[in-house]
Design a protein around this motif. Sequence first.
Motif, mmCIF file in Angstrom:
data_model
loop_
_atom_site.group_PDB
_atom_site.id
_atom_site.type_symbol
_atom_site.label_atom_id
_atom_site.label_comp_id
_atom_site.label_asym_id
_atom_site.label_seq_id
_atom_site.Cartn_x
_atom_site.Cartn_y
_atom_site.Cartn_z
ATOM 1 N N THR A 79 0.851 -1.178 0.000
ATOM 2 C CA THR A 79 0.000 0.000 0.000
ATOM 3 C C THR A 79 0.886 1.226 0.000
ATOM 4 O O THR A 79 1.736 1.368 0.853
ATOM 5 C CB THR A 79 -0.864 0.052 1.268
ATOM 6 N N LEU A 80 0.678 2.092 -0.979
ATOM 7 C CA LEU A 80 1.583 3.219 -1.128
ATOM 8 C C LEU A 80 0.957 4.534 -0.692
ATOM 9 O O LEU A 80 1.459 5.597 -0.980
ATOM 10 C CB LEU A 80 2.023 3.321 -2.593
ATOM 11 N N VAL A 129 -0.575 6.871 -10.092
ATOM 12 C CA VAL A 129 0.680 6.452 -10.699
ATOM 13 C C VAL A 129 1.783 7.267 -10.041
ATOM 14 O O VAL A 129 1.701 8.496 -9.952
ATOM 15 C CB VAL A 129 0.682 6.684 -12.231
ATOM 16 N N LEU A 130 2.811 6.548 -9.554
ATOM 17 C CA LEU A 130 3.919 7.198 -8.857
ATOM 18 C C LEU A 130 5.217 6.864 -9.566
ATOM 19 O O LEU A 130 5.424 5.742 -10.020
ATOM 20 C CB LEU A 130 4.008 6.717 -7.405
ATOM 21 N N ASN A 131 6.076 7.885 -9.679
ATOM 22 C CA ASN A 131 7.397 7.586 -10.200
ATOM 23 C C ASN A 131 8.274 7.012 -9.083
ATOM 24 O O ASN A 131 7.845 6.921 -7.931
ATOM 25 C CB ASN A 131 8.037 8.820 -10.859
ATOM 26 N N MET A 132 9.494 6.626 -9.386
ATOM 27 C CA MET A 132 10.308 5.916 -8.412
ATOM 28 C C MET A 132 10.935 6.811 -7.362
ATOM 29 O O MET A 132 11.654 6.352 -6.477
ATOM 30 C CB MET A 132 11.382 5.090 -9.124
ATOM 31 N N THR A 133 10.657 8.110 -7.422
ATOM 32 C CA THR A 133 11.050 8.991 -6.330
ATOM 33 C C THR A 133 9.867 9.264 -5.406
ATOM 34 O O THR A 133 9.987 10.014 -4.441
ATOM 35 C CB THR A 133 11.601 10.333 -6.860
ATOM 36 N N GLY A 134 8.710 8.642 -5.714
ATOM 37 C CA GLY A 134 7.550 8.776 -4.853
ATOM 38 C C GLY A 134 6.580 9.864 -5.240
ATOM 39 O O GLY A 134 5.567 10.070 -4.583
ATOM 40 N N GLN A 135 6.836 10.566 -6.321
ATOM 41 C CA GLN A 135 5.962 11.651 -6.765
ATOM 42 C C GLN A 135 4.733 11.081 -7.481
ATOM 43 O O GLN A 135 4.852 10.205 -8.335
ATOM 44 C CB GLN A 135 6.714 12.585 -7.703
ATOM 45 N N VAL A 136 3.531 11.573 -7.121
ATOM 46 C CA VAL A 136 2.305 11.164 -7.788
ATOM 47 C C VAL A 136 2.196 11.937 -9.101
ATOM 48 O O VAL A 136 2.119 13.159 -9.112
ATOM 49 C CB VAL A 136 1.060 11.436 -6.913
ATOM 50 N N GLY A 157 10.950 5.342 -18.008
ATOM 51 C CA GLY A 157 11.354 4.766 -16.732
ATOM 52 C C GLY A 157 10.300 3.847 -16.158
ATOM 53 O O GLY A 157 9.321 3.484 -16.823
ATOM 54 N N VAL A 158 10.508 3.484 -14.889
ATOM 55 C CA VAL A 158 9.625 2.567 -14.182
ATOM 56 C C VAL A 158 8.706 3.354 -13.255
ATOM 57 O O VAL A 158 9.157 4.271 -12.546
ATOM 58 C CB VAL A 158 10.434 1.532 -13.372
ATOM 59 N N TYR A 159 7.419 2.982 -13.254
ATOM 60 C CA TYR A 159 6.415 3.633 -12.416
ATOM 61 C C TYR A 159 5.652 2.558 -11.635
ATOM 62 O O TYR A 159 5.696 1.373 -11.981
ATOM 63 C CB TYR A 159 5.438 4.439 -13.262
ATOM 64 N N LEU A 160 4.965 2.990 -10.603
ATOM 65 C CA LEU A 160 4.081 2.107 -9.850
ATOM 66 C C LEU A 160 2.645 2.570 -10.028
ATOM 67 O O LEU A 160 2.333 3.740 -9.789
ATOM 68 C CB LEU A 160 4.440 2.100 -8.356
ATOM 69 N N VAL A 161 1.787 1.658 -10.464
ATOM 70 C CA VAL A 161 0.355 1.935 -10.551
ATOM 71 C C VAL A 161 -0.268 1.368 -9.282
ATOM 72 O O VAL A 161 -0.196 0.163 -9.032
ATOM 73 C CB VAL A 161 -0.273 1.289 -11.794
#
Length: 414
Positions: free
Chosen positions: A11-12, A362-369, A393-397
């Motif tokens: 959970t982010l 969607v968040l980038n790998m520095t934690g920015q939404v 780059g890589v993102y988190l959905v």
Amino acid sequence: MKKGLLLSFLTLAGFSNAQLVSDSVSMGASYANNVWYSLENDEQGTAQAANNWDLGFATTISPSNSLAASIIFNNKIGTVYAIPGTNGTDLATADTAGISTWTTLYNSELTWTEGALNAASAGGTDYGWGNYDAVNHTGIVANRVFAVKYSNGSCKLFTVSLSFMNSEYTINYSNADHSGTGTTTIAITPYATKNYVYYPVGGALIDREPASTTWDLLFTQYATNNGAPYPYNMVTGVLHNVGVEVAEVHPVNNPVTDMSYGSATYSEDINTIGYDWKTYAGSYTIEDSLVYFVKDVDGDYWRLIMTGFSGSSLGKTVFKKEKVSSLNVSENQELISGIFPNPAVNNVTVMIDSKSTATVRVLNMTGQVVFESDANSNALEAVNISTADFTNGVYLVQVSNGTSATAQRLVVQH
């Protein structure tokens, strides 16, 4: 034991507001104290003298608990041996004439379940310090005499047994010359919230450890089998609690920005942080391409970066920490049915399957939404996201609905 963690368990929520904060733990001059530390709440309890105990007894007898029957030894105060050729009734006749040739016993540096006394085990029903009573099933009966040789040259002998019915250990002891005999009974039920209760042979029981659910890391000295210059050395470092898992990621370009916790491999080995994040060559140098990710006792994930060590003058460790994820919802309900195309170029579709209104981020790998939207409840819904302005780059959905959360990796490649 090492195992990978599924990123979809994370959970982010609140991740984008996280930031590294600096903290430190001081063990005192000559590493005089042990300090238990909570990543969430900082130092737990009062720092306890590192040399005020000889033996630590696991506070559980449940066979389903990995700590059951574990007895650890404090190498800070001396060495412990199982006297060869003895059994549990030989306390009055055992001697230490051959002590210089005996094998020193050590706690495992990988797990709390294998204390130094357990290391004497021959296998089967032998727990190292006693045999399981296979006839009456009432406990573990002493099967060896042990000797503790203290740093001041004195020596004590002892045996240990355990009653299941009374949930108590019995320690019979004497001096090496068989004077000063005595018996101590340790009822473990009053200490059930702790991992261990502590005891100096022939002395008074010590309640020195905080509740096991309140700490993640132990700053301490421990024996490590690093092979040089001797098979075992005392080192100063960090061990982690039962149930905590740690991933060591090395090398990384920049620990301050690395967010690879979702793809890291986590270990239950309690010395994963350990001591070797620092080296000594006249002064201490901290490895600068190393980051740890810690799953704490509550299931939350932290980034930990070691930044300083004072040595024996203060026994002070300096570090930075940041909560990067919280596991506070159901791990079983998958809210994302699919992400396509993946890798994405200019657009991506996320299929949401939720029984209540969900939030898509969607968040980038520095934690920015970089994207946020709501999805309807009680329906399989397609959420279309433009990735045209996303950098490669890589993102988190991440999709969450208040009771469950799922996160999956998205790659953007224009």
